[in-house]
Design an enzyme around this catalytic site. Structure first.
Site, PDB file in Angstrom:
ATOM      1  CE  LYS A  42      44.026  52.635  63.427  1.00 34.83           C
ATOM      2  NZ  LYS A  42      42.837  51.843  63.087  1.00 34.83           N
ATOM      3  N   GLY A  43      47.704  54.224  57.725  1.00 34.51           N
ATOM      4  CA  GLY A  43      48.648  53.662  56.768  1.00 34.51           C
ATOM      5  C   GLY A  43      49.928  54.457  56.566  1.00 34.51           C
ATOM      6  CD  GLU A  98      46.519  58.653  51.728  1.00 36.10           C
ATOM      7  OE1 GLU A  98      47.100  57.726  52.320  1.00 36.10           O
ATOM      8  OE2 GLU A  98      45.290  58.660  51.557  1.00 36.10           O
ATOM      9  CG  ASP A  99      48.582  54.392  52.942  1.00 35.01           C
ATOM     10  OD1 ASP A  99      47.882  55.146  52.233  1.00 35.01           O
ATOM     11  OD2 ASP A  99      48.095  53.482  53.632  1.00 35.01           O
ATOM     12  CG  ASP A 102      43.597  51.329  44.918  1.00 38.77           C
ATOM     13  OD1 ASP A 102      44.196  50.871  43.952  1.00 38.77           O
ATOM     14  OD2 ASP A 102      42.615  50.756  45.439  1.00 38.77           O
ATOM     15  CE  LYS A 130      47.506  48.887  44.944  1.00 41.44           C
ATOM     16  NZ  LYS A 130      46.338  48.143  45.448  1.00 41.44           N
ATOM     17  CG  PHE A 151      45.714  44.358  48.810  1.00 39.47           C
ATOM     18  CD1 PHE A 151      44.883  45.467  48.708  1.00 39.47           C
ATOM     19  CD2 PHE A 151      46.118  43.939  50.065  1.00 39.47           C
ATOM     20  CE1 PHE A 151      44.454  46.142  49.843  1.00 39.47           C
ATOM     21  CE2 PHE A 151      45.689  44.601  51.212  1.00 39.47           C
ATOM     22  CZ  PHE A 151      44.849  45.711  51.099  1.00 39.47           C
ATOM     23  CB  VAL A 152      51.443  46.284  48.415  1.00 39.70           C
ATOM     24  CG1 VAL A 152      51.853  45.834  47.026  1.00 39.70           C
ATOM     25  CG2 VAL A 152      50.921  47.719  48.374  1.00 39.70           C
ATOM     26  CG  ASP A 158      45.531  47.781  57.045  1.00 40.46           C
ATOM     27  OD1 ASP A 158      45.512  48.719  56.234  1.00 40.46           O
ATOM     28  OD2 ASP A 158      44.497  47.271  57.510  1.00 40.46           O
ATOM     29  NE  ARG A 164      47.498  49.550  60.287  1.00 37.95           N
ATOM     30  CZ  ARG A 164      46.769  50.100  59.322  1.00 37.95           C
ATOM     31  NH1 ARG A 164      47.372  50.653  58.293  1.00 37.95           N
ATOM     32  NH2 ARG A 164      45.464  50.092  59.364  1.00 37.95           N
TER      33      ARG A 164
HETATM   34  P1  IMP Z   1      41.827  55.168  47.195  1.00 32.96           P
HETATM   35  O1  IMP Z   1      40.787  56.063  47.784  1.00 32.96           O
HETATM   36  O2  IMP Z   1      41.201  54.059  46.385  1.00 32.96           O
HETATM   37  O3  IMP Z   1      42.893  55.878  46.435  1.00 32.96           O
HETATM   38  O4  IMP Z   1      42.442  54.381  48.396  1.00 32.96           O
HETATM   39  C1  IMP Z   1      43.436  54.844  49.169  1.00 32.96           C
HETATM   40  C2  IMP Z   1      43.502  54.041  50.453  1.00 32.96           C
HETATM   41  O5  IMP Z   1      43.172  52.672  50.249  1.00 32.96           O
HETATM   42  C3  IMP Z   1      44.907  54.035  50.948  1.00 32.96           C
HETATM   43  O6  IMP Z   1      45.159  55.136  51.785  1.00 32.96           O
HETATM   44  C4  IMP Z   1      44.991  52.694  51.678  1.00 32.96           C
HETATM   45  O7  IMP Z   1      44.582  52.843  52.996  1.00 32.96           O
HETATM   46  C5  IMP Z   1      44.031  51.805  50.942  1.00 32.96           C
HETATM   47  N1  IMP Z   1      44.708  50.910  49.958  1.00 32.96           N
HETATM   48  C6  IMP Z   1      44.639  50.964  48.608  1.00 32.96           C
HETATM   49  N2  IMP Z   1      45.376  50.014  48.030  1.00 32.96           N
HETATM   50  C7  IMP Z   1      45.973  49.340  49.029  1.00 32.96           C
HETATM   51  C8  IMP Z   1      46.903  48.240  49.071  1.00 32.96           C
HETATM   52  O8  IMP Z   1      47.363  47.682  48.064  1.00 32.96           O
HETATM   53  N3  IMP Z   1      47.267  47.837  50.318  1.00 32.96           N
HETATM   54  C9  IMP Z   1      46.810  48.405  51.455  1.00 32.96           C
HETATM   55  N4  IMP Z   1      45.958  49.445  51.465  1.00 32.96           N
HETATM   56  C10 IMP Z   1      45.537  49.910  50.265  1.00 32.96           C
HETATM   57 MG    MG Z   2      45.445  55.298  53.755  1.00 36.59          MG
END
Ligand code: IMP
Ligand code: MG
Length: 181
Positions: A42-43, A98-99, A102, A130, A151-152, A158, A164
């Site tokens: 949903k992000g 994507e939002d 990470d 990040k 963490f944002v 969210d 959100r």
């Molecule tokens: P990744 O698989 O670790 O790259 O994670 C990506 C997903 O983790 C994103 O689509 C977000 O939903 C969530 N996420 C990662 N960091 C944050 C943050 O700082 N705030 C909120 N959601 C996050």
């Molecule tokens: Mg996401």
């Protein structure tokens, strides 16, 4: 609010400006093509809604929902499709929206499953990244902002489903999300 907010990292006006720039860049790059924008729920929903209004080429959109976190703030590396897109993407020019990237696990997984469906092209547009948290090297074509390892939340992002709806991006106090581990 004061209890959980550390600081505003990206104010509303800055987000607006950058989203418009991204839309203009995408418009230029896709000239003469049609875009299928796929929002990762949903992000990315808030970002997607603003971004598509700055893309001036023929465009359709679709949604996919994946889960990698549960209610935790740290990726476990396991990605599951909760809701798939509704259409065949073979031969289409797909833009994944994507939002935040990470660790990169989610995006890496999504790129692999979409690539296997034979689109004409597959690009990624993320609002945030990040880079210092990356566990897997995955290419991003458009990125709004690179941010530090914090963490944002806000503007679609969210913590346990909340925040959100805030129009800016802010950091949470560490004691709030550290409780999660
Ligand atoms: P990744 O698989 O670790 O790259 O994670 C990506 C997903 O983790 C994103 O689509 C977000 O939903 C969530 N996420 C990662 N960091 C944050 C943050 O700082 N705030 C909120 N959601 C996050
Ligand atoms: Mg996401």
């Amino acid at each position: 609010m004061e209890r959980v907010m550390e600081e505003i990292l990206i104010p509303e006006e800055e987000i607006k400006k950058r989203v418009q720039e991204l839309g203009e860049e995408i418009t230029k790059d896709y000239k003469g093509q049609e875009v299928l924008a796929i929002c990762v729920l949903k992000g990315a929903s808030v970002f997607m809604a603003d971004l598509v209004r700055h893309i001036k080429v023929p465009l359709k959109f679709d949604f996919i929902a994946v889960s990698s976190y549960g209610d935790s703030t740290f990726s476990l590396g396991a990605v599951k499709i909760l809701k798939d897109i509704d259409q065949d993407i073979a031969g289409k020019d797909v833009l994944l929206v994507e939002d935040i990237i990470d660790t990169g696990y989610t995006l890496n997984y999504l790129k692999r499953i979409f690539q296997a469906r034979n689109p004409n092209s597959l690009k990624v547009c993320t609002l945030l990244s990040k880079p210092s948290r990356r566990k897997i090297n995955v290419e991003v074509d458009y990125c709004g902002f690179e941010i530090p390892d914090k963490f944002v939340v806000g503007y679609g992002l969210d913590f346990r489903g909340y925040y959100r709806n805030y129009p800016y991006i802010f950091t949470l106090k560490e004691e709030i999300y550290r409780q999660e581990i």
